[in-house]
Design a protein around this motif. Structure first.
Motif, mmCIF file in Angstrom:
data_model
loop_
_atom_site.group_PDB
_atom_site.id
_atom_site.type_symbol
_atom_site.label_atom_id
_atom_site.label_comp_id
_atom_site.label_asym_id
_atom_site.label_seq_id
_atom_site.Cartn_x
_atom_site.Cartn_y
_atom_site.Cartn_z
ATOM 1 N N SER A 67 0.832 -1.208 0.000
ATOM 2 C CA SER A 67 0.000 0.000 0.000
ATOM 3 C C SER A 67 0.863 1.252 0.000
ATOM 4 C CB SER A 67 -0.951 0.005 1.204
ATOM 5 O OG SER A 67 -0.246 -0.082 2.420
ATOM 6 N N GLN A 101 -3.066 4.709 5.977
ATOM 7 C CA GLN A 101 -4.359 4.101 5.659
ATOM 8 C C GLN A 101 -5.090 3.543 6.876
ATOM 9 O OE1 GLN A 101 -5.740 4.456 2.516
ATOM 10 N NE2 GLN A 101 -4.002 5.862 2.553
ATOM 11 N N HIS A 104 -6.983 6.441 7.738
ATOM 12 C CA HIS A 104 -8.026 6.563 6.715
ATOM 13 C C HIS A 104 -9.213 5.650 7.061
ATOM 14 C CE1 HIS A 104 -9.089 6.157 2.126
ATOM 15 N NE2 HIS A 104 -10.094 6.612 2.838
ATOM 16 N N LEU A 138 -6.444 2.131 0.247
ATOM 17 C CA LEU A 138 -7.036 1.613 1.478
ATOM 18 C C LEU A 138 -7.274 0.109 1.378
ATOM 19 C CD1 LEU A 138 -8.247 1.933 4.254
ATOM 20 C CD2 LEU A 138 -10.391 2.695 3.207
ATOM 21 N N TRP A 141 -4.088 -1.768 1.944
ATOM 22 C CA TRP A 141 -3.718 -1.797 3.370
ATOM 23 C C TRP A 141 -4.544 -2.836 4.108
ATOM 24 C CZ3 TRP A 141 -6.538 -0.892 7.865
ATOM 25 C CH2 TRP A 141 -5.776 -0.879 9.040
#
Length: 466
Positions: A67, A101, A104, A138, A141
């Motif tokens: 990622s 992330q 996120h 995302l 991840w």
């Protein structure tokens, strides 16, 4: 355009052909390209809730190689979680792989969605996470954090890169990534996750005045959570007395001094709290936080002067607050819920949000050694720090113990019913004598929990009080 489409098709064929699958007696024999094989269970799919996948991902790293590599080339330049990060004052630098992330997933998406009611903890994670999320960085991840086979994650990264290069829309990219990573590869790891055993207390430092009572709450996370927490005073038996009630302990301050209280679970896990007791002090007048928003129930307070105006002296107090010298993430009032659970109130100060911490610094006309805070919390996991604004405790690499931290597990969680019926709760937090007090939410994980204050009282230092 035909060449771009062909390259994506080739990548997808690679995802499907990277392993050949033959079902035999309820299981799948998966042969990798390098000749090795492993068995994947073909059991009926288990439902994973949002709570389960959140608990699972909470303990994972913020950065993983695939990622991060993707972010360096293809991170969004604006919109979505990038704009949220900028507003929160976070680092936005794809070379540093920030915003990460994990932030996120939790702060930019999950917790706001829970707050506004568009997502619930018992929702199906496959539909909301695996199928519903479309951001490639995302998704990569999540795959890595979930322990998916690196070969499959690499294949998903390849089709994502080719989709980005071809200008493919994100929904198609996400669909192509799912072709490389089956949901079962995530779900099986989530269902098989067992967190490490631990016992934690809602506070590690408690400051009381002689005659005061307080509660300490122990939280046990154990695979065999069948035992009981035992409590003991390991030092200062003449300073405090204790009254255990399961995982909650009531502490009574009987004399000045220092005591240590220990919580033990199954004789293997333990946690300790230091209790400092001072002689009885004087409590000054009540300062009620009120801010007229004229219908805008969560308007952010932008200036120190407007924050100072929120503190209205109640009764015949002595005007203790001289000025507000600093604010961050402070709102006049609060609101929450949706439809029938919707609530709002202008007669409170909200410290922080689910994305950022909040703080306020008050300059006083006298020295104080504690505060009495009345109000609500967004969650019983809300943690706050109060004390001398110049203390080294506010920095991560230094400390002088001039502040106190408190996990507000015994405060009322805000709701429509609680606000309408004024079901506030009050906590008392003591600290070293000071005339400059900072109050802040301090949740250090990606999760943030706001504090809603309806009134605050100050405990004067009896050594200097007139």
């Amino acid at each position: 355009m035909k060449r771009k489409s062909l390259s994506i098709l080739i990548a997808l064929i690679f995802c499907f052909s990277a392993a050949s699958v033959v079902l035999t007696n309820g299981s799948a024999d998966v042969s990798r390209q390098n000749g090795t094989s492993y068995t994947v269970s073909a059991e009926t799919e288990q439902t994973v809730t949002m709570r389960e996948i959140a608990d699972f991902l909470q303990d994972k790293n913020a950065h993983y190689p695939f990622s991060d590599e993707f972010i360096e080339r293809y991170q969004q330049s604006g919109g979505g979680y990038i704009d949220t990060a900028k507003k929160a004052g976070l680092i936005v630098d794809k070379q540093k792989h920030e915003p990460n992330q994990k932030w996120h997933f939790f702060d930019s998406w999950l917790y706001p969605s829970i707050d506004d009611g568009s997502l619930t903890w018992d929702a199906d994670a496959k539909r909301r996470v695996y199928t519903g999320l479309l951001c490639p960085e995302l998704l990569l991840w999540i795959y890595e954090a979930s322990g998916v086979d690196p070969v499959k994650v690499s294949n998903a990264k390849t089709v994502a890169e080719q989709g980005k290069a071809a200008g493919t829309n994100v929904s198609t990219i996400a669909k192509n990534m799912r072709a490389c990573v089956p949901w079962e590869d995530i779900a099986n790891n989530v269902k098989g996750y067992k967190p490490s055993d631990s016992i934690t207390l809602n506070t590690s430092n408690l400051r009381l005045t002689v005659g005061e009572n307080a509660t300490i709450t122990a939280t046990v996370r154990a695979q065999d959570n069948t035992g009981a927490v035992s409590w003991s005073v390991t030092e200062g038996g003449d300073v405090v007395t204790i009254s255990p009630n399961g995982n909650v302990l009531t502490v009574s301050a009987v004399s000045a001094g220092t005591a240590k209280i220990k919580a033990t679970y199954n004789e293997t896990l333990s946690a300790e709290c230091t209790v400092t007791v001072r002689e009885q002090s004087v409590i000054t007048g009540d300062f009620v936080t009120k801010y007229n928003l004229q219908g805008t129930s969560t308007a952010q307070i932008k200036t120190n002067e407007n924050a100072f105006a929120a503190f209205k002296l109640d009764g015949d107090g002595n005007g203790l607050i001289r000025e507000v010298s600093a604010i961050s993430g402070i709102y006049g009032g609060g609101s929450g819920g949706r439809n029938e659970t919707k609530w709002s109130s202008t007669e409170m100060l909200k410290l922080g949000t689910t994305s950022i911490v909040g703080s306020i610094t008050l300059e006083l006309n006298a020295k104080v050694i504690g505060v009495k805070i009345t109000g609500y919390v967004h969650s019983d996991k809300c943690e706050i720090r109060v004390g001398d604004s110049t203390s080294a405790d506010w920095t991560a690499d230094s400390a002088d113990n001039k502040t106190s931290t408190y996990q507000c597990s015994d405060m009322t969680v805000v709701s429509k019913e609680a606000v309408e019926n004024n079901q506030t709760s009050t906590i008392v937090i003591n600290f070293e004598s000071t005339s400059s007090v900072t109050l802040a939410t301090i949740n250090t994980t990606s999760t943030k929990y706001p504090l809603y204050i309806t009134s605050i009282e100050f405990i004067l230092d009896s050594d200097v009080a007139q």
